[in-house]
Write a protein that holds these residues in place. Structure first.
Motif, PDB file in Angstrom:
ATOM      1  N   GLU A   1       4.629  -7.745   0.115  1.00  0.00           N
ATOM      2  CA  GLU A   1       3.667  -7.448  -0.945  1.00  0.00           C
ATOM      3  C   GLU A   1       2.706  -6.341  -0.515  1.00  0.00           C
ATOM      4  OE1 GLU A   1       2.870  -7.694  -4.728  1.00  0.00           O
ATOM      5  OE2 GLU A   1       4.368  -8.982  -3.804  1.00  0.00           O
ATOM      6  N   ILE A   2       2.260  -6.379   0.726  1.00  0.00           N
ATOM      7  CA  ILE A   2       1.383  -5.321   1.240  1.00  0.00           C
ATOM      8  C   ILE A   2       2.130  -3.988   1.229  1.00  0.00           C
ATOM      9  CG2 ILE A   2       0.102  -4.480   3.254  1.00  0.00           C
ATOM     10  CD1 ILE A   2      -0.409  -7.469   3.955  1.00  0.00           C
ATOM     11  N   CYS A   3       3.390  -4.000   1.645  1.00  0.00           N
ATOM     12  CA  CYS A   3       4.210  -2.772   1.628  1.00  0.00           C
ATOM     13  C   CYS A   3       4.248  -2.173   0.228  1.00  0.00           C
ATOM     14  CB  CYS A   3       5.644  -3.074   2.055  1.00  0.00           C
ATOM     15  SG  CYS A   3       5.916  -3.054   3.817  1.00  0.00           S
ATOM     16  N   LYS A   4       4.498  -3.017  -0.761  1.00  0.00           N
ATOM     17  CA  LYS A   4       4.589  -2.533  -2.143  1.00  0.00           C
ATOM     18  C   LYS A   4       3.297  -1.865  -2.587  1.00  0.00           C
ATOM     19  CE  LYS A   4       7.896  -6.044  -3.607  1.00  0.00           C
ATOM     20  NZ  LYS A   4       8.081  -7.254  -4.404  1.00  0.00           N
ATOM     21  N   ASN A   5       2.185  -2.312  -2.039  1.00  0.00           N
ATOM     22  CA  ASN A   5       0.891  -1.797  -2.471  1.00  0.00           C
ATOM     23  C   ASN A   5       0.405  -0.576  -1.693  1.00  0.00           C
ATOM     24  OD1 ASN A   5      -0.186  -3.529  -4.674  1.00  0.00           O
ATOM     25  ND2 ASN A   5       0.365  -5.111  -3.209  1.00  0.00           N
ATOM     26  N   ILE A   6       0.739  -0.459  -0.426  1.00  0.00           N
ATOM     27  CA  ILE A   6       0.158   0.657   0.354  1.00  0.00           C
ATOM     28  C   ILE A   6       1.173   1.680   0.850  1.00  0.00           C
ATOM     29  CG2 ILE A   6      -1.768  -0.785   1.108  1.00  0.00           C
ATOM     30  CD1 ILE A   6      -0.505  -0.633   3.963  1.00  0.00           C
TER      31      ILE A   6
ATOM     32  N   ASN B   1       0.688   7.584   3.423  1.00  0.00           N
ATOM     33  CA  ASN B   1       0.769   6.362   4.238  1.00  0.00           C
ATOM     34  C   ASN B   1       2.201   6.134   4.705  1.00  0.00           C
ATOM     35  OD1 ASN B   1      -1.943   5.905   3.777  1.00  0.00           O
ATOM     36  ND2 ASN B   1      -1.611   4.348   2.221  1.00  0.00           N
ATOM     37  N   LEU B   2       3.142   6.364   3.821  1.00  0.00           N
ATOM     38  CA  LEU B   2       4.555   6.234   4.155  1.00  0.00           C
ATOM     39  C   LEU B   2       4.934   7.228   5.249  1.00  0.00           C
ATOM     40  CD1 LEU B   2       7.290   4.894   3.393  1.00  0.00           C
ATOM     41  CD2 LEU B   2       7.545   6.689   1.671  1.00  0.00           C
ATOM     42  N   ASP B   3       4.439   8.448   5.135  1.00  0.00           N
ATOM     43  CA  ASP B   3       4.723   9.483   6.141  1.00  0.00           C
ATOM     44  C   ASP B   3       4.165   9.114   7.514  1.00  0.00           C
ATOM     45  OD1 ASP B   3       6.025  11.124   4.291  1.00  0.00           O
ATOM     46  OD2 ASP B   3       4.218  12.271   3.828  1.00  0.00           O
ATOM     47  N   ILE B   4       2.927   8.662   7.538  1.00  0.00           N
ATOM     48  CA  ILE B   4       2.293   8.304   8.815  1.00  0.00           C
ATOM     49  C   ILE B   4       3.031   7.127   9.445  1.00  0.00           C
ATOM     50  CG2 ILE B   4       0.181   7.402   9.878  1.00  0.00           C
ATOM     51  CD1 ILE B   4      -1.358   9.046   7.698  1.00  0.00           C
ATOM     52  N   PHE B   5       3.360   6.135   8.641  1.00  0.00           N
ATOM     53  CA  PHE B   5       4.092   4.972   9.139  1.00  0.00           C
ATOM     54  C   PHE B   5       5.441   5.409   9.723  1.00  0.00           C
ATOM     55  CE2 PHE B   5       6.963   1.354   8.700  1.00  0.00           C
ATOM     56  CZ  PHE B   5       6.223   0.342   9.286  1.00  0.00           C
ATOM     57  N   TYR B   6       6.132   6.277   9.020  1.00  0.00           N
ATOM     58  CA  TYR B   6       7.425   6.797   9.485  1.00  0.00           C
ATOM     59  C   TYR B   6       7.270   7.499  10.842  1.00  0.00           C
ATOM     60  CZ  TYR B   6      11.427   9.928   9.859  1.00  0.00           C
ATOM     61  OH  TYR B   6      12.522  10.616  10.323  1.00  0.00           O
TER      62      TYR B   6
ATOM     63  N   ASP C   1      12.907   1.261  -5.410  1.00  0.00           N
ATOM     64  CA  ASP C   1      11.859   1.992  -6.119  1.00  0.00           C
ATOM     65  C   ASP C   1      11.575   3.318  -5.426  1.00  0.00           C
ATOM     66  OD1 ASP C   1       9.761   2.834  -7.698  1.00  0.00           O
ATOM     67  OD2 ASP C   1       8.335   1.333  -6.955  1.00  0.00           O
ATOM     68  N   PRO C   2      12.446   4.314  -5.648  1.00  0.00           N
ATOM     69  CA  PRO C   2      12.261   5.608  -4.974  1.00  0.00           C
ATOM     70  C   PRO C   2      10.961   6.321  -5.355  1.00  0.00           C
ATOM     71  CG  PRO C   2      14.340   5.553  -6.216  1.00  0.00           C
ATOM     72  CD  PRO C   2      13.640   4.269  -6.461  1.00  0.00           C
ATOM     73  N   SER C   3      10.288   5.858  -6.415  1.00  0.00           N
ATOM     74  CA  SER C   3       9.041   6.505  -6.827  1.00  0.00           C
ATOM     75  C   SER C   3       7.945   6.360  -5.773  1.00  0.00           C
ATOM     76  CB  SER C   3       8.550   5.943  -8.164  1.00  0.00           C
ATOM     77  OG  SER C   3       8.094   4.618  -8.019  1.00  0.00           O
ATOM     78  N   ILE C   4       8.096   5.426  -4.828  1.00  0.00           N
ATOM     79  CA  ILE C   4       7.064   5.298  -3.785  1.00  0.00           C
ATOM     80  C   ILE C   4       7.044   6.525  -2.878  1.00  0.00           C
ATOM     81  CG2 ILE C   4       7.160   2.783  -3.785  1.00  0.00           C
ATOM     82  CD1 ILE C   4       8.412   3.013  -0.965  1.00  0.00           C
ATOM     83  N   MET C   5       8.089   7.328  -2.932  1.00  0.00           N
ATOM     84  CA  MET C   5       8.123   8.542  -2.114  1.00  0.00           C
ATOM     85  C   MET C   5       7.343   9.686  -2.762  1.00  0.00           C
ATOM     86  SD  MET C   5      11.917   8.261  -0.366  1.00  0.00           S
ATOM     87  CE  MET C   5      12.252   9.922  -0.655  1.00  0.00           C
ATOM     88  N   PHE C   6       6.859   9.477  -3.993  1.00  0.00           N
ATOM     89  CA  PHE C   6       6.048  10.493  -4.656  1.00  0.00           C
ATOM     90  C   PHE C   6       4.798  10.749  -3.822  1.00  0.00           C
ATOM     91  CE2 PHE C   6       2.637  11.755  -7.576  1.00  0.00           C
ATOM     92  CZ  PHE C   6       3.220  12.901  -8.097  1.00  0.00           C
ATOM     93  N   GLY C   7       4.528  11.988  -3.514  1.00  0.00           N
ATOM     94  CA  GLY C   7       3.377  12.343  -2.690  1.00  0.00           C
ATOM     95  C   GLY C   7       3.686  12.405  -1.205  1.00  0.00           C
ATOM     96  N   SER C   8       4.878  11.943  -0.837  1.00  0.00           N
ATOM     97  CA  SER C   8       5.301  12.005   0.557  1.00  0.00           C
ATOM     98  C   SER C   8       5.748  13.423   0.877  1.00  0.00           C
ATOM     99  CB  SER C   8       6.451  11.028   0.791  1.00  0.00           C
ATOM    100  OG  SER C   8       7.146  11.359   1.970  1.00  0.00           O
ATOM    101  N   ILE C   9       5.372  13.894   2.032  1.00  0.00           N
ATOM    102  CA  ILE C   9       5.788  15.222   2.480  1.00  0.00           C
ATOM    103  C   ILE C   9       6.932  15.092   3.480  1.00  0.00           C
ATOM    104  CG2 ILE C   9       5.046  17.282   3.743  1.00  0.00           C
ATOM    105  CD1 ILE C   9       2.189  16.629   2.646  1.00  0.00           C
ATOM    106  N   ILE C  10       6.744  14.245   4.462  1.00  0.00           N
ATOM    107  CA  ILE C  10       7.686  14.147   5.573  1.00  0.00           C
ATOM    108  C   ILE C  10       8.901  13.300   5.224  1.00  0.00           C
ATOM    109  CG2 ILE C  10       7.948  13.363   7.962  1.00  0.00           C
ATOM    110  CD1 ILE C  10       4.942  14.174   8.301  1.00  0.00           C
TER     111      ILE C  10
END
Length: 125
Positions: A11-16, A21-26, A105-114
């Motif tokens: 649930e936290i993943c879905k929200n943040i 944030n996805l880029d930094i985590f990666y 939900d590939p839309s979570i990659m919106f705003g991701s650069i890396i």
């Protein structure tokens, strides 16, 4: 929220886990022990504009690190003069769930650069 009153890692993943944030985590997952300056350097490398200033990403990276630290997905350790970043056990659990989340939900990659750039490189190969 699960029945015991706790919010699940999923649930936290879905929200943040979106955008920067996805880029930094990666980056932290791929480079355990990475420094903040190295994270910023990666953003500069993947930015389409030539000669991007460090200041463009400094604040965004600070906020992303704070968000991921607050979610307990990453932690910092003293690496001498500056901190190094690592995934926590919750971050490892999040990493296992993340691939499924992106697929559903590939839309979570919106705003991701890396992550966007890396996923395009992987599909071209």
């Amino acid at each position: 929220m699960s029945g015991n009153g706790y919010i699940s890692v999923q649930e936290i993943c879905k929200n943040i886990m979106k955008g920067i944030n996805l880029d930094i985590f990666y980056l932290i997952r791929q480079n355990q022990g990475i420094f903040k300056s190295e994270i910023i350097r990666h953003f500069q490398q993947y930015d389409s504009a030539p000669k991007v200033a460090v200041s463009k990403y400094r604040h965004k990276v600070d906020i992303g690190i704070a968000t991921l630290t607050g979610a307990r997905f990453i932690e910092s350790r003293d690496g001498g003069r500056i901190d190094q970043f690592f995934l926590t056990k919750y971050g490892e659990e999040a990493a296992e769930f993340l691939g499924e989340l992106i697929e559903n939900d590939p839309s979570i990659m919106f705003g991701s650069i890396i992550v966007n750039a890396v996923s395009k490189e992987d599909t071209e190969v």
